[in-house]
Design a protein around this motif. Structure first.
Motif, PDB file in Angstrom:
ATOM      1  N   ASP A 236       0.860  -1.185   0.000  1.00 25.13           N
ATOM      2  CA  ASP A 236       0.000   0.000   0.000  1.00 25.13           C
ATOM      3  C   ASP A 236       0.893   1.229   0.000  1.00 25.13           C
ATOM      4  O   ASP A 236       2.011   1.191   0.526  1.00 25.13           O
ATOM      5  CB  ASP A 236      -0.870   0.051   1.255  1.00 25.13           C
ATOM      6  N   ALA A 237       0.398   2.306  -0.568  1.00 27.68           N
ATOM      7  CA  ALA A 237       1.115   3.587  -0.546  1.00 27.68           C
ATOM      8  C   ALA A 237       0.084   4.699  -0.619  1.00 27.68           C
ATOM      9  O   ALA A 237      -1.084   4.462  -0.941  1.00 27.68           O
ATOM     10  CB  ALA A 237       2.091   3.682  -1.720  1.00 27.68           C
ATOM     11  N   ARG A 238       0.518   5.894  -0.335  1.00 31.26           N
ATOM     12  CA  ARG A 238      -0.334   7.087  -0.454  1.00 31.26           C
ATOM     13  C   ARG A 238       0.359   8.078  -1.372  1.00 31.26           C
ATOM     14  O   ARG A 238       1.559   8.302  -1.274  1.00 31.26           O
ATOM     15  CB  ARG A 238      -0.545   7.737   0.903  1.00 31.26           C
ATOM     16  N   TRP A 239      -0.415   8.670  -2.246  1.00 35.25           N
ATOM     17  CA  TRP A 239       0.059   9.713  -3.152  1.00 35.25           C
ATOM     18  C   TRP A 239      -0.891  10.883  -2.977  1.00 35.25           C
ATOM     19  O   TRP A 239      -1.890  10.965  -3.678  1.00 35.25           O
ATOM     20  CB  TRP A 239       0.092   9.229  -4.602  1.00 35.25           C
ATOM     21  N   GLY A 240      -0.612  11.733  -2.001  1.00 35.73           N
ATOM     22  CA  GLY A 240      -1.546  12.807  -1.681  1.00 35.73           C
ATOM     23  C   GLY A 240      -2.856  12.192  -1.226  1.00 35.73           C
ATOM     24  O   GLY A 240      -2.880  11.326  -0.358  1.00 35.73           O
ATOM     25  N   PRO A 241      -3.975  12.571  -1.856  1.00 37.69           N
ATOM     26  CA  PRO A 241      -5.272  12.038  -1.427  1.00 37.69           C
ATOM     27  C   PRO A 241      -5.576  10.635  -1.967  1.00 37.69           C
ATOM     28  O   PRO A 241      -6.585  10.040  -1.616  1.00 37.69           O
ATOM     29  CB  PRO A 241      -6.261  13.055  -2.010  1.00 37.69           C
ATOM     30  N   VAL A 242      -4.710  10.108  -2.809  1.00 41.21           N
ATOM     31  CA  VAL A 242      -4.953   8.818  -3.459  1.00 41.21           C
ATOM     32  C   VAL A 242      -4.289   7.695  -2.674  1.00 41.21           C
ATOM     33  O   VAL A 242      -3.119   7.787  -2.298  1.00 41.21           O
ATOM     34  CB  VAL A 242      -4.434   8.838  -4.919  1.00 41.21           C
ATOM     35  N   ARG A 243      -5.052   6.627  -2.446  1.00 36.45           N
ATOM     36  CA  ARG A 243      -4.527   5.439  -1.764  1.00 36.45           C
ATOM     37  C   ARG A 243      -4.239   4.376  -2.812  1.00 36.45           C
ATOM     38  O   ARG A 243      -5.141   3.968  -3.537  1.00 36.45           O
ATOM     39  CB  ARG A 243      -5.550   4.912  -0.764  1.00 36.45           C
ATOM     40  N   GLU A 244      -2.998   3.940  -2.877  1.00 36.39           N
ATOM     41  CA  GLU A 244      -2.611   2.892  -3.823  1.00 36.39           C
ATOM     42  C   GLU A 244      -2.599   1.545  -3.118  1.00 36.39           C
ATOM     43  O   GLU A 244      -2.104   1.408  -2.006  1.00 36.39           O
ATOM     44  CB  GLU A 244      -1.206   3.165  -4.375  1.00 36.39           C
ATOM     45  N   ARG A 245      -3.132   0.537  -3.821  1.00 35.38           N
ATOM     46  CA  ARG A 245      -3.033  -0.862  -3.385  1.00 35.38           C
ATOM     47  C   ARG A 245      -2.528  -1.643  -4.586  1.00 35.38           C
ATOM     48  O   ARG A 245      -3.095  -1.562  -5.658  1.00 35.38           O
ATOM     49  CB  ARG A 245      -4.373  -1.381  -2.896  1.00 35.38           C
TER      50      ARG A 245
ATOM     51  N   GLU B 275      -2.146  -2.162 -10.166  1.00 33.61           N
ATOM     52  CA  GLU B 275      -2.130  -1.049  -9.210  1.00 33.61           C
ATOM     53  C   GLU B 275      -3.522  -0.458  -9.191  1.00 33.61           C
ATOM     54  O   GLU B 275      -4.036  -0.017 -10.216  1.00 33.61           O
ATOM     55  CB  GLU B 275      -1.125   0.014  -9.633  1.00 33.61           C
ATOM     56  N   ILE B 276      -4.136  -0.468  -8.020  1.00 34.48           N
ATOM     57  CA  ILE B 276      -5.452   0.135  -7.847  1.00 34.48           C
ATOM     58  C   ILE B 276      -5.263   1.400  -7.042  1.00 34.48           C
ATOM     59  O   ILE B 276      -4.748   1.366  -5.924  1.00 34.48           O
ATOM     60  CB  ILE B 276      -6.413  -0.832  -7.136  1.00 34.48           C
ATOM     61  N   ASP B 277      -5.667   2.513  -7.639  1.00 29.50           N
ATOM     62  CA  ASP B 277      -5.576   3.810  -6.969  1.00 29.50           C
ATOM     63  C   ASP B 277      -6.975   4.242  -6.579  1.00 29.50           C
ATOM     64  O   ASP B 277      -7.837   4.452  -7.442  1.00 29.50           O
ATOM     65  CB  ASP B 277      -4.934   4.844  -7.893  1.00 29.50           C
ATOM     66  N   LEU B 278      -7.217   4.332  -5.281  1.00 26.84           N
ATOM     67  CA  LEU B 278      -8.511   4.743  -4.755  1.00 26.84           C
ATOM     68  C   LEU B 278      -8.479   6.253  -4.566  1.00 26.84           C
ATOM     69  O   LEU B 278      -7.770   6.767  -3.698  1.00 26.84           O
ATOM     70  CB  LEU B 278      -8.790   4.031  -3.438  1.00 26.84           C
ATOM     71  N   ALA B 279      -9.206   6.953  -5.420  1.00 22.71           N
ATOM     72  CA  ALA B 279      -9.176   8.413  -5.432  1.00 22.71           C
ATOM     73  C   ALA B 279     -10.512   8.968  -4.948  1.00 22.71           C
ATOM     74  O   ALA B 279     -11.575   8.488  -5.363  1.00 22.71           O
ATOM     75  CB  ALA B 279      -8.901   8.909  -6.852  1.00 22.71           C
ATOM     76  N   PRO B 280     -10.460   9.990  -4.101  1.00 22.05           N
ATOM     77  CA  PRO B 280     -11.718  10.625  -3.695  1.00 22.05           C
ATOM     78  C   PRO B 280     -12.333  11.371  -4.875  1.00 22.05           C
ATOM     79  O   PRO B 280     -11.646  11.726  -5.830  1.00 22.05           O
ATOM     80  CB  PRO B 280     -11.275  11.596  -2.596  1.00 22.05           C
ATOM     81  N   ARG B 281     -13.633  11.597  -4.791  1.00 16.56           N
ATOM     82  CA  ARG B 281     -14.327  12.269  -5.907  1.00 16.56           C
ATOM     83  C   ARG B 281     -13.698  13.612  -6.250  1.00 16.56           C
ATOM     84  O   ARG B 281     -13.743  14.045  -7.389  1.00 16.56           O
ATOM     85  CB  ARG B 281     -15.811  12.416  -5.608  1.00 16.56           C
ATOM     86  N   GLU B 282     -13.071  14.268  -5.280  1.00 20.00           N
ATOM     87  CA  GLU B 282     -12.427  15.563  -5.528  1.00 20.00           C
ATOM     88  C   GLU B 282     -11.271  15.453  -6.516  1.00 20.00           C
ATOM     89  O   GLU B 282     -10.843  16.446  -7.086  1.00 20.00           O
ATOM     90  CB  GLU B 282     -11.922  16.172  -4.204  1.00 20.00           C
ATOM     91  N   TRP B 283     -10.758  14.252  -6.727  1.00 26.84           N
ATOM     92  CA  TRP B 283      -9.656  14.036  -7.677  1.00 26.84           C
ATOM     93  C   TRP B 283     -10.050  14.502  -9.073  1.00 26.84           C
ATOM     94  O   TRP B 283      -9.214  14.928  -9.848  1.00 26.84           O
ATOM     95  CB  TRP B 283      -9.282  12.552  -7.677  1.00 26.84           C
TER      96      TRP B 283
END
Length: 142
Positions: A79-88, A99-107
């Motif tokens: 797992d990693a974080r790239w600002g507001p994005v959570r990578e798995r 690579e799954i990047d979970l991004a908030p709607r604000e992205w």
């Protein structure tokens, strides 16, 4: 193009289909977008698959791994974080890394953040977007 790469492309197409089907069942998922080399059509055998899931609840998706059935037996790598994005990051039984990047709607908020715009201008393909969020960004798919 080698037969192995053709097979890998078919595997990725099936994976993206499963992501689209899964996304339609989770009301927190607003869009699923393919980015990176597969979106540009520049993939190689060593390329990973980069999937951005735009969601109203990235923390819940990260905790629950509700997308795990899509990955069918994948091993979680990191797992990693790239600002507001959570990578798995996962490795499928075939060896393909996802690579799954979970991004908030604000992205996807307009105007786009410079990092988001760079990722999208590099090339993307919409996998799931029932409300046309990607059209609103003003960045055309490539």
């Amino acid at each position: 193009m080698t037969a192995r790469l053709k097979g890998r492309r078919r595997e990725v197409a099936r994976l993206l289909g499963r992501f689209a089907d899964w996304a339609a069942t989770d009301t927190a998922v607003e869009a699923v977008i393919l980015v990176g080399s597969y979106a540009r059509g520049a993939e190689r055998m060593a390329s990973d698959v980069d999937v951005v899931i735009v969601t109203s609840d990235p923390d819940r998706l990260a905790r629950s791994d509700s997308f795990a059935p899509v990955l069918r037996g994948a091993a979680h790598l990191r797992d990693a974080r790239w600002g507001p994005v959570r990578e798995r990051r996962y490795r499928l039984p075939s060896g393909l890394q996802v690579e799954i990047d979970l991004a908030p709607r604000e992205w996807l908020a307009v105007p786009l953040d410079a990092g988001t715009e760079r990722v999208l201008r590099d090339g993307y393909r919409v996998v799931y977007d029932p409300n046309g969020r990607m059209d609103a960004t003003g960045v055309g798919a490539r």
